[in-house]
Design an enzyme around this catalytic site. Sequence first.
Site, PDB file in Angstrom:
ATOM      1  N   HIS A   1      -1.750  -7.802   2.720  1.00  0.00           N
ATOM      2  CA  HIS A   1      -1.673  -8.342   4.082  1.00  0.00           C
ATOM      3  C   HIS A   1      -2.777  -7.830   5.013  1.00  0.00           C
ATOM      4  CE1 HIS A   1       0.254  -5.007   6.547  1.00  0.00           C
ATOM      5  NE2 HIS A   1       0.391  -4.535   5.335  1.00  0.00           N
TER       6      HIS A   1
ATOM      7  N   THR B   1      10.909  -6.683 -11.158  1.00  0.00           N
ATOM      8  CA  THR B   1      10.495  -8.066 -11.347  1.00  0.00           C
ATOM      9  C   THR B   1       9.258  -8.371 -10.512  1.00  0.00           C
ATOM     10  OG1 THR B   1      12.770  -8.751 -11.757  1.00  0.00           O
ATOM     11  CG2 THR B   1      11.211 -10.475 -11.147  1.00  0.00           C
TER      12      THR B   1
ATOM     13  N   GLN C   1      -7.569  -0.058   4.086  1.00  0.00           N
ATOM     14  CA  GLN C   1      -8.397  -0.584   5.169  1.00  0.00           C
ATOM     15  C   GLN C   1      -9.792  -0.979   4.696  1.00  0.00           C
ATOM     16  OE1 GLN C   1      -7.629  -1.213   8.386  1.00  0.00           O
ATOM     17  NE2 GLN C   1      -5.498  -0.568   8.134  1.00  0.00           N
TER      18      GLN C   1
ATOM     19  N   CYS D   1       5.046   6.567  16.167  1.00  0.00           N
ATOM     20  CA  CYS D   1       6.124   6.640  17.145  1.00  0.00           C
ATOM     21  C   CYS D   1       7.370   7.098  16.418  1.00  0.00           C
ATOM     22  CB  CYS D   1       6.345   5.281  17.800  1.00  0.00           C
ATOM     23  SG  CYS D   1       7.493   5.300  19.178  1.00  0.00           S
TER      24      CYS D   1
ATOM     25  N   ASN E   1      -7.510   4.264   9.087  1.00  0.00           N
ATOM     26  CA  ASN E   1      -6.856   3.109   9.682  1.00  0.00           C
ATOM     27  C   ASN E   1      -6.877   3.121  11.209  1.00  0.00           C
ATOM     28  OD1 ASN E   1      -4.971   5.338   8.976  1.00  0.00           O
ATOM     29  ND2 ASN E   1      -3.552   4.159  10.250  1.00  0.00           N
TER      30      ASN E   1
ATOM     31  N   GLY F   1       0.792  -1.215   0.000  1.00  0.00           N
ATOM     32  CA  GLY F   1       0.000   0.000   0.000  1.00  0.00           C
ATOM     33  C   GLY F   1       0.827   1.268   0.000  1.00  0.00           C
ATOM     34  N   THR F   2       1.941   1.263   0.714  1.00  0.00           N
ATOM     35  CA  THR F   2       2.783   2.462   0.784  1.00  0.00           C
ATOM     36  C   THR F   2       3.338   2.828  -0.581  1.00  0.00           C
ATOM     37  OG1 THR F   2       3.376   2.129   3.111  1.00  0.00           O
ATOM     38  CG2 THR F   2       4.885   3.441   1.777  1.00  0.00           C
TER      39      THR F   2
END
Length: 403
Positions: free
Chosen positions: A206, A242, A184, A330, A156, A69-70
């Site tokens: 994931h 790839t 999400q 964090c 999220n 996703g990033t």
Amino acid sequence: MPVYLDHAATTPLSAPALAALTTELSRSGNPSSLHGSGRRARRVVEDSRETLATAAGAHPSEIIFTSGGTEADNLAVKGLYWARRAADPRRRRILCSTIEHPAVQDTVEWLARHEDAVVTWLPVDADGIVSLNALQSELDDDPSSIALITVMWANNEVGTVQPIRLITAAAAAHGIPVHSDAVQAFGSLPVSFAESGLATMAVSAHKIGGPVGVGALCVGRAVKLTPVQHGGGQEQDIRSGTLDAAGISAFAAAASDVTGNLPEESDRIATLRDRLISVVEAAVPDAVLRGHRTQRLPGNAHFTFPGCEGDSLLFLLDLAGVESSTGSACTAGVPRPSHVLLAMGLSEAEARGAQRFSLGHTSSAADVDALGAALPEAYQRARQAGMASHASSIQTAGTGFRL
């Protein structure tokens, strides 16, 4: 076995995804190679592309595979900005909600620092819903200067679902593309790229029972993106690299599985969520549910607990065998209040008491009951720790030392 209530961070592999992954990992072949093994791997990728497209309500040609996703968010936001700016240098403005995931928020801020972008942060209300009035005001002000709009489909942290179709309709009146981080939402809500009106949409494996390290960006067929990375020209020359045939196959299997049973499973998880909310409110009457009470993800229950640090509560629950999340960022090991909660109008003290409980396909009523059993003592101990820390800070005030 610990009780796992952090499915919003990552959810266990589903059985279909695990089967697809292990099958493909036992084979060889680069999908870009021309020999038999390469052609077989290419067929796996293309079959998976069709499966994922069906699950996401997209055309197979609109699916661009990424590492997650990033990367998909980076490719969409940077790619749209650069392409739109190249077509018209006046397009420097980016409209972005104040509650975006760091994958979007940090990308937008990077464009402001390095690529001359001008960012307008769209405010949200106390439930975390983007202000349509603020959006319309910006659109009416100077639409020709806007490069893109980016608003996540569902948050999220607090789980609030955004009115994406209303946002895209307002933007379409001015021909402005909209990107949405749907990481999400996909697999939890009915999501159709074709019906959304979006230019681009990011999804990830994931979060839905697939493996870590694979995702996709849905890109409308008329949308132009400037690539972020260059190389072999894979994925229509939009995303070189790839292709991970095994991961892609598992992603498609997970997507087909989760969307094939979406209404029933969403209802099951939402029922568990509502039970969890009741259990938490009974165990800690002072706890406050954050996010919209009904317009929220079926598996999300986000609370703030007054008088304690979210991290303290997290670790005490963890010791009791219940795994949750603070939902906040964090930095360099120093806990920071959630930017999402601050944008919703909470004070720093309120935001620091955050705790997110998120459910998924392995969740059960027993998990909710375990949280109810562990929470009262964990909260009292976290609250005592918070008060002790506050008292120590007061006692050391004026001594030249800060805890």
